[in-house]
Design an enzyme around this catalytic site. Structure first.
Site, PDB file in Angstrom:
ATOM      1  N   ALA A  43       0.796  -1.239   0.000  1.00 13.64           N
ATOM      2  CA  ALA A  43       0.000   0.000   0.000  1.00 13.64           C
ATOM      3  C   ALA A  43       0.820   1.277   0.000  1.00 13.64           C
ATOM      4  CB  ALA A  43      -0.925   0.008   1.234  1.00 13.64           C
ATOM      5  N   ASP A  96       6.613  -8.161   6.269  1.00 11.24           N
ATOM      6  CA  ASP A  96       6.851  -8.812   4.990  1.00 11.24           C
ATOM      7  C   ASP A  96       5.537  -9.407   4.499  1.00 11.24           C
ATOM      8  OD1 ASP A  96       7.629 -10.342   2.842  1.00 11.24           O
ATOM      9  OD2 ASP A  96       8.973 -11.661   3.971  1.00 11.24           O
ATOM     10  N   ALA A  97       5.020  -8.907   3.396  1.00  8.69           N
ATOM     11  CA  ALA A  97       3.725  -9.371   2.887  1.00  8.69           C
ATOM     12  C   ALA A  97       3.749 -10.851   2.534  1.00  8.69           C
ATOM     13  CB  ALA A  97       3.323  -8.556   1.659  1.00  8.69           C
ATOM     14  N   ALA A 155       5.338  -5.663  -5.298  1.00  8.92           N
ATOM     15  CA  ALA A 155       6.435  -5.739  -6.270  1.00  8.92           C
ATOM     16  C   ALA A 155       7.725  -5.952  -5.484  1.00  8.92           C
ATOM     17  CB  ALA A 155       6.510  -4.459  -7.094  1.00  8.92           C
ATOM     18  N   TYR A 170       9.762  -8.389 -21.828  1.00 14.44           N
ATOM     19  CA  TYR A 170       8.690  -8.319 -20.838  1.00 14.44           C
ATOM     20  C   TYR A 170       7.721  -9.489 -20.996  1.00 14.44           C
ATOM     21  CZ  TYR A 170       5.831  -6.383 -17.204  1.00 14.44           C
ATOM     22  OH  TYR A 170       5.184  -6.221 -16.014  1.00 14.44           O
ATOM     23  N   LYS A 198       3.573 -13.089 -14.995  1.00 13.98           N
ATOM     24  CA  LYS A 198       2.280 -12.447 -15.223  1.00 13.98           C
ATOM     25  C   LYS A 198       1.250 -13.443 -15.749  1.00 13.98           C
ATOM     26  CE  LYS A 198       3.533  -8.365 -13.855  1.00 13.98           C
ATOM     27  NZ  LYS A 198       3.035  -7.853 -12.543  1.00 13.98           N
ATOM     28  N   THR A 203       8.250   3.596 -12.570  1.00 16.74           N
ATOM     29  CA  THR A 203       8.259   2.983 -11.251  1.00 16.74           C
ATOM     30  C   THR A 203       9.669   2.490 -10.972  1.00 16.74           C
ATOM     31  OG1 THR A 203       7.767   0.741 -12.018  1.00 16.74           O
ATOM     32  CG2 THR A 203       5.868   2.191 -11.575  1.00 16.74           C
TER      33      THR A 203
END
Length: 400
Positions: free
Chosen positions: A48, A110-111, A139, A234, A243, A274
């Site tokens: 977040a 830590d998520a 990320a 990518y 992904k 980013t």
């Protein structure tokens, strides 16, 4: 101390608390000036503190009056060392939420860990009861798997063959060619483990088992596709496999939630500046060219503009959520317009170190890069003596 940017490659090792606070305020002001969202009421944002996660928290709170729980890494500062930009962003959000009478809570950790998940479930149960929107926006370059205890690292590499294309040192403006060797099978698997859908699934499992996921809840994660010229590094590369896994996970979660009216989506976003994108060769040059074209056409969006449009015109609009043939929400529609990509290709063919400033928006790229860390923000006195120690608001507004 006088806080100045200190860069090391594609990261900045310092952050400015006043600049971060000013940028959070700018995002709040953007949402406040828009029509009110008929959106979620209780929201969990995992990851977040920056980027789309921060924007989603702001849009939900200040757009539809939602109570929010934000999960992010702790960051300690001292009288001689700054905290992270994410810490300063989150502290500014918490202050502004409290001033607006909005309920907000933070869980730092830590998520990827089971312990952080458990504390988050406890916080939701105690403070909100249940959540009706879960935003997954993590990320990270590495992950410690809670099942195995093994730490693995992701890589940004092509698959099957080496890849050569133009890239830019966005600090110096030097355009050069870069060749990237292909990832090994082990590196691809590790990248999927770090950046794929496994942890998102674990979060949904923990929330469901804890009884804190409301009937009819929505969950969303973020992806990217991009143009043909970035495909080998990518979408067809190691990160693309991750992904693919994330998008497959969305279908599995959607099937699990459907019985109670729930939904799961992956939103395909536009290319933005980013920390993650700055680390991918070729991408900073592509983004610089894209920004020039989209700004000239009046189509440019940052995280908050994309997020508000995602909420207002997709997730919480009347009727079915429009998706593509793979079930993905396409909020990259303006980036992928035929006229935009045709101009990208024309500029790409001729761009060089000699013409990059006029052929791209490299200056805008640099500015946005430093703004990620609270620098180059209008209205901030960067020559002022600034206290780098910023405490998170405490009391009923925070759960550690």
């Amino acid at each position: 101390m006088i806080i100045k940017p200190r860069t090391r490659g594609f990261i900045c090792t310092t952050a400015h608390p006043d600049g971060c606070a000013a940028q959070v305020q700018q995002q709040i002001d953007y949402v406040a000036a828009k029509p009110r969202l008929e959106g979620p009421k209780n929201v969990l944002v995992i990851g977040a503190s920056t980027g789309y996660g921060l924007a989603a928290r702001i849009a939900a709170a200040f757009g539809s009056g939602a109570a929010t729980v934000g999960v992010y890494r702790p960051s300690k500062s001292s009288e001689t060392r700054t905290a992270s930009a994410g810490w300063y962003n989150s502290a500014a959000f918490e202050r502004k939420a409290a001033e607006a009478g909005l309920r907000s809570f933070s869980v730092t950790g830590d998520a990827f860990s089971n312990e952080t998940k458990a504390r988050t479930v406890e916080t939701i149960k105690a403070e909100l009861g249940q959540v009706d929107l879960v935003v997954y926006s993590v990320a990270s370059a590495r992950r410690t798997n809670p099942k195995t205890g093994e730490t693995v690292n992701s890589v940004l590499k092509p698959i099957g063959a080496s890849y050569t294309n133009k890239t830019v040192n966005f600090h110096s403006g030097e355009v050069s060619e870069v060749t990237l060797d292909p990832a090994t099978d082990e590196e691809v698997a590790a990248t999927v483990e770090v950046m794929g859908g496994d942890d998102w699934q674990l979060w949904i499992d923990a929330l469901r088992e804890g009884g804190v996921l409301a009937d009819g809840a929505t969950t969303i994660a973020y992806s990217y596709i991009g143009p043909d010229l970035t495909q080998p590094i990518y979408r067809e590369g190691s990160i693309g496999r991750a992904k693919d896994d994330l998008e497959a996970t969305a279908h599995r979660i959607g099937d699990q939630l459907a019985a109670n009216g729930g939904r799961a989506f992956v939103s395909v976003s536009k290319a933005l500046v980013t920390q993650s994108s700055s680390a991918i060769p070729v991408v900073p040059l592509y983004v610089s060219v894209l920004y020039k074209i989209m700004k000239e056409k009046g189509l440019h969006e940052g995280c908050i503009e994309q997020t508000y449009r995602l909420f207002a015109e997709r997730l919480y609009a009347t009727g079915e959520v429009p998706v593509d043939e793979a079930g993905r929400i396409r909020i990259d529609d303006w980036e992928m317009r035929g006229d935009v990509q045709a101009e990208v290709e024309e500029i790409w063919a001729r761009i060089s170190s000699e013409n990059i400033e006029e052929s791209s928006d490299l200056a805008g790229y640099r500015k946005e890069f430093f703004q990620l860390f609270g620098f180059e923000t209008d209205g901030v006195d960067y020559e002022a003596d600034t206290n780098p120690v910023v405490d998170m608001p405490v009391g009923s507004q925070r759960s550690v």
